[in-house]
Scaffold this motif. Structure first.
Motif, PDB file in Angstrom:
ATOM      1  N   PRO A  12     -94.183   3.957  23.155  1.00 12.44           N
ATOM      2  CA  PRO A  12     -95.344   3.514  22.126  1.00 12.44           C
ATOM      3  C   PRO A  12     -96.059   4.658  21.353  1.00 12.44           C
ATOM      4  CG  PRO A  12     -95.820   2.781  24.482  1.00 12.44           C
ATOM      5  CD  PRO A  12     -94.758   4.104  24.558  1.00 12.44           C
ATOM      6  N   CYS A  13     -96.271   4.527  20.134  1.00 12.57           N
ATOM      7  CA  CYS A  13     -96.761   5.482  19.299  1.00 12.57           C
ATOM      8  C   CYS A  13     -98.451   5.576  19.531  1.00 12.57           C
ATOM      9  CB  CYS A  13     -96.543   5.361  17.605  1.00 12.57           C
ATOM     10  SG  CYS A  13     -97.319   6.387  16.664  1.00 12.57           S
ATOM     11  N   THR A  14     -99.014   6.817  19.964  1.00 11.17           N
ATOM     12  CA  THR A  14    -100.288   6.753  20.162  1.00 11.17           C
ATOM     13  C   THR A  14    -100.885   7.346  18.855  1.00 11.17           C
ATOM     14  OG1 THR A  14    -100.050   8.726  21.426  1.00 11.17           O
ATOM     15  CG2 THR A  14    -100.397   6.812  22.658  1.00 11.17           C
ATOM     16  N   PHE A  15    -100.710   6.739  17.692  1.00  9.64           N
ATOM     17  CA  PHE A  15    -101.470   7.143  16.591  1.00  9.64           C
ATOM     18  C   PHE A  15    -102.400   6.009  16.126  1.00  9.64           C
ATOM     19  CE2 PHE A  15    -102.960   7.850  12.290  1.00  9.64           C
ATOM     20  CZ  PHE A  15    -103.333   9.380  12.454  1.00  9.64           C
ATOM     21  N   CYS A  16    -102.022   5.093  15.629  1.00  9.58           N
ATOM     22  CA  CYS A  16    -102.959   3.923  15.047  1.00  9.58           C
ATOM     23  C   CYS A  16    -102.941   2.744  15.807  1.00  9.58           C
ATOM     24  CB  CYS A  16    -102.585   3.667  13.668  1.00  9.58           C
ATOM     25  SG  CYS A  16    -101.347   2.489  13.415  1.00  9.58           S
ATOM     26  N   GLY A  17    -103.683   1.866  15.453  1.00  6.63           N
ATOM     27  CA  GLY A  17    -104.033   0.581  16.204  1.00  6.63           C
ATOM     28  C   GLY A  17    -102.877  -0.376  16.524  1.00  6.63           C
ATOM     29  N   CYS A  18    -101.710  -0.241  15.667  1.00  4.89           N
ATOM     30  CA  CYS A  18    -100.411  -0.787  15.708  1.00  4.89           C
ATOM     31  C   CYS A  18     -99.756  -0.600  17.210  1.00  4.89           C
ATOM     32  CB  CYS A  18     -99.751  -0.466  14.547  1.00  4.89           C
ATOM     33  SG  CYS A  18    -100.130  -1.096  13.045  1.00  4.89           S
ATOM     34  N   LEU A  19     -99.929   0.714  17.516  1.00  3.28           N
ATOM     35  CA  LEU A  19     -99.292   0.929  18.916  1.00  3.28           C
ATOM     36  C   LEU A  19     -97.900   0.605  18.889  1.00  3.28           C
ATOM     37  CD1 LEU A  19    -101.960   0.677  21.670  1.00  3.28           C
ATOM     38  CD2 LEU A  19    -100.696   2.693  21.165  1.00  3.28           C
ATOM     39  N   CYS A  20     -97.140   1.047  17.921  1.00  5.70           N
ATOM     40  CA  CYS A  20     -95.687   0.563  17.876  1.00  5.70           C
ATOM     41  C   CYS A  20     -94.939   1.140  19.102  1.00  5.70           C
ATOM     42  CB  CYS A  20     -95.215   1.010  16.646  1.00  5.70           C
ATOM     43  SG  CYS A  20     -95.986   0.694  14.926  1.00  5.70           S
ATOM     44  N   ASP A  21     -94.437   0.056  19.886  1.00  2.67           N
ATOM     45  CA  ASP A  21     -93.914   0.450  21.232  1.00  2.67           C
ATOM     46  C   ASP A  21     -92.195   0.514  21.029  1.00  2.67           C
ATOM     47  OD1 ASP A  21     -93.703  -2.266  20.678  1.00  2.67           O
ATOM     48  OD2 ASP A  21     -94.431  -2.728  23.002  1.00  2.67           O
ATOM     49  N   GLY A  38     -90.516   5.738  14.048  1.00  5.78           N
ATOM     50  CA  GLY A  38     -91.768   5.979  13.814  1.00  5.78           C
ATOM     51  C   GLY A  38     -91.918   6.404  12.224  1.00  5.78           C
ATOM     52  N   CYS A  39     -92.983   6.030  11.735  1.00  7.13           N
ATOM     53  CA  CYS A  39     -93.559   6.248  10.257  1.00  7.13           C
ATOM     54  C   CYS A  39     -93.619   7.598  10.187  1.00  7.13           C
ATOM     55  CB  CYS A  39     -94.778   5.360  10.004  1.00  7.13           C
ATOM     56  SG  CYS A  39     -96.137   6.070  10.962  1.00  7.13           S
ATOM     57  N   ALA A  40     -93.827   7.992   8.977  1.00  9.50           N
ATOM     58  CA  ALA A  40     -94.268   9.495   8.767  1.00  9.50           C
ATOM     59  C   ALA A  40     -95.191  10.102   9.631  1.00  9.50           C
ATOM     60  CB  ALA A  40     -94.609   9.720   7.205  1.00  9.50           C
ATOM     61  N   ILE A  41     -96.365   9.431   9.668  1.00 10.70           N
ATOM     62  CA  ILE A  41     -97.589   9.645  10.565  1.00 10.70           C
ATOM     63  C   ILE A  41     -96.960  10.035  11.929  1.00 10.70           C
ATOM     64  CG2 ILE A  41     -99.786   9.346  11.505  1.00 10.70           C
ATOM     65  CD1 ILE A  41    -100.237   7.448   9.222  1.00 10.70           C
ATOM     66  N   SER A  42     -96.407   9.154  12.521  1.00 10.32           N
ATOM     67  CA  SER A  42     -95.668   9.169  14.003  1.00 10.32           C
ATOM     68  C   SER A  42     -94.991  10.364  14.050  1.00 10.32           C
ATOM     69  CB  SER A  42     -95.027   7.933  14.206  1.00 10.32           C
ATOM     70  OG  SER A  42     -94.395   7.910  15.630  1.00 10.32           O
ATOM     71  N   LYS A  43     -94.081  10.435  13.137  1.00  7.04           N
ATOM     72  CA  LYS A  43     -93.021  11.774  13.264  1.00  7.04           C
ATOM     73  C   LYS A  43     -93.912  13.014  13.447  1.00  7.04           C
ATOM     74  CE  LYS A  43     -88.730  10.058  11.328  1.00  7.04           C
ATOM     75  NZ  LYS A  43     -88.770   8.372  11.445  1.00  7.04           N
ATOM     76  N   PRO A 157     -98.785   2.521   8.571  1.00  6.59           N
ATOM     77  CA  PRO A 157     -97.686   2.432   7.768  1.00  6.59           C
ATOM     78  C   PRO A 157     -96.728   1.271   7.943  1.00  6.59           C
ATOM     79  CG  PRO A 157     -98.468   4.694   8.014  1.00  6.59           C
ATOM     80  CD  PRO A 157     -99.280   3.888   8.760  1.00  6.59           C
ATOM     81  N   ARG A 158     -96.707   1.035   9.503  1.00  8.16           N
ATOM     82  CA  ARG A 158     -95.539   0.035   9.852  1.00  8.16           C
ATOM     83  C   ARG A 158     -96.279  -1.495  10.045  1.00  8.16           C
ATOM     84  NH1 ARG A 158     -92.374   1.647  14.917  1.00  8.16           N
ATOM     85  NH2 ARG A 158     -90.675  -0.092  13.715  1.00  8.16           N
ATOM     86  N   HIS A 159     -97.329  -1.546   9.600  1.00 10.75           N
ATOM     87  CA  HIS A 159     -97.889  -3.004  10.013  1.00 10.75           C
ATOM     88  C   HIS A 159     -97.397  -4.164   8.932  1.00 10.75           C
ATOM     89  CE1 HIS A 159    -101.097  -6.053  10.000  1.00 10.75           C
ATOM     90  NE2 HIS A 159    -101.514  -5.297  11.268  1.00 10.75           N
TER      91      HIS A 159
END
Ligand code: SF4
Length: 432
Positions: A12-21, A38-43, A157-159
């Motif tokens: 899971p990406c711990t940045f925004c509320g999408c928590l893309c896992d 991951g999106c650019a922020i996640s990277k 960004p991935r929403h």
């Protein structure tokens, strides 16, 4: 390929509320070297996790041992009469539990960052209900999506790519079967990704929502224009919303933090209820910090209230506008601040920051930030979801289990362990 290279999937990406896992993280020699999906922020967050780190406990800028820092923190808290504990939305749920225990022990105030973002959403839900859904349900069923006062292209960004422009069980071709609208006061980058951009006048959200409600309920309105939109345009919107098979309204801080505040949310919820007399509609806040929804949930489990909780009388009381962090600070009430995983000095109004400058600040965070620069005590912590495990809550309420993918820098502990040490040390100081 290095022998020490390994790949961990479904991180899971711990940045925004999408928590893309669904991140695929590659690790070489104990460092993250690649982030797939991951999106650019996640990277930036994962590959740059070593940048700008706090690496040692500090008292007034001088390095100290962790034990000395904890002892000093316990003494500050024990001598305070109105401790404010703030932050929590960028750390995991077990750390929250420890923070509430400290607040209860010293009869302090505990608040999380929702008080400056979706606090009005919670007030709206408390008065009118929560017509919520899961993101998977939206992806599978929703044929009309409205983003209102939200700019997911920049903040989540991935929403859109992960949930909206993706096929679902009943949405075979998202281009054909799903329509996306954006309602906002300016043309943001999200406008390029939607079928229809509807520009309203600043601070007119409430009247536009109430007008849509009236039209959905079949009232005839004797006006030509509301909030910068022609009445015929609003009628067309209302009819289109009624004819959707399954509509979803995603809303952001453009709705919660503009004029009307929680009344905007109240009106939006009532609109969803009115639409649900004709068809199926749901709504969901676009939560910002990855675990701000979790902070509301853990606060509710532990105290009975989602944020703005005061233990001054020995039991929890709830009063947004009074026990919210900005108010406690701007009113000059707090005499010490324990800040966990947030940066209030960078984001709070000047009156609140001026008060922060006058009181002892204890800052627990992995990174150097504006609050760490003002803090009397800094304690570095491991990054949850990268250097320690835990649990967090996605924007739709789904719990997601976070993974530890690399070790933290030597001697650095998770927030929950630091807070547990503070609690134990505080118990000893208070017994003396
Ligand atoms: S959309 Fe949010 S949670 Fe998903 S990868 Fe990007 S920053 Fe991380």
């Amino acid at each position: 390929m290095s022998e020490t290279r390994k790949t961990i999937e479904n991180v899971p990406c711990t940045f925004c509320g999408c928590l893309c896992d669904d991140l695929i993280i590659e690790i070489e020699d104990g460092q993250i070297v690649k982030n797939t999906n991951g999106c650019a922020i996640s990277k930036e967050k994962l590959l740059g996790c070593n940048e700008n780190r706090l690496l040692q406990p500090l008292i007034n800028g001088s390095p100290v041992s962790l034990d000395d820092a904890i002892q000093h923190v316990a003494e500050i808290i024990a001598s305070s009469r109105r401790l404010l504990i703030y932050g929590l939305s960028s750390t995991e749920n077990d750390a929250h539990r420890e923070a509430y225990k400290i607040a209860e022990l010293v009869r302090g105030v505990v608040d999380n960052t929702s008080s400056v973002c979706h606090g009005p959403t919670i007030l709206g839900v408390q008065s009118s209900g929560e017509p919520n859904a899961m993101l998977a349900e939206v992806r599978n069923r929703s044929d009309l999506i409205i983003y209102w006062g939200s700019n997911p292209a920049a903040a989540h960004p991935r929403h859109i790519p992960r949930y909206i422009k993706k096929e679902g069980e009943y949405i075979k071709d998202p281009k054909e079967d799903r329509e996306i609208w954006l309602v906002d006061i300016r043309r943001t980058t999200t406008a390029r990704m939607v079928n229809k951009f509807i520009q309203i006048n600043p601070a007119s959200d409430l009247e536009v929502l109430l007008t849509l409600r009236a039209l959905v309920r079949g009232h005839v309105l004797d006006v030509d224009e509301v909030g910068g939109l022609k009445i015929d345009q609003l009628k067309e919107m209302a009819e289109h919303m009624k004819s959707a098979k399954y509509g979803t309204l995603f809303f952001g801080l453009g709705l919660t933090q503009s004029r009307g505040s929680h009344r905007n949310i109240d009106a939006a919820i009532r609109l969803i209820q009115d639409l649900s007399a004709h068809t199926k509609w749901t709504m969901m806040p676009m939560r910002g910090h990855y675990n701000v929804a979790g902070a509301n949930k853990t606060s509710t489990w532990m105290t009975g209230y989602p944020y703005a909780v005061d233990y001054a009388r020995g039991y929890p009381r709830y009063q947004p506008g009074e026990y919210t962090a900005v108010d406690i600070l701007a009113n000059g009430e707090a005499d010490a601040l324990l800040n966990i995983a947030s940066d209030p000095v960078a984001h709070f109004p000047i009156d609140a920051v001026e008060h922060i400058k006058k009181i002892p600040v204890i800052n627990i965070d992995p990174k150097i930030n504006m609050t760490s620069k003002l803090a009397e005590v800094n304690i570095p912590s491991a990054i949850a979801g990268i250097e320690c495990d835990g649990a967090a809550t996605r924007m739709d309420g789904l719990p997601i289990y976070l993974k530890k993918v690399i070790d933290p820098p030597e001697g650095i502990l998770p927030d929950r362990e630091i807070l547990r040490m503070i609690y134990n040390s505080l118990m000893k100081v208070l017994k003396k």
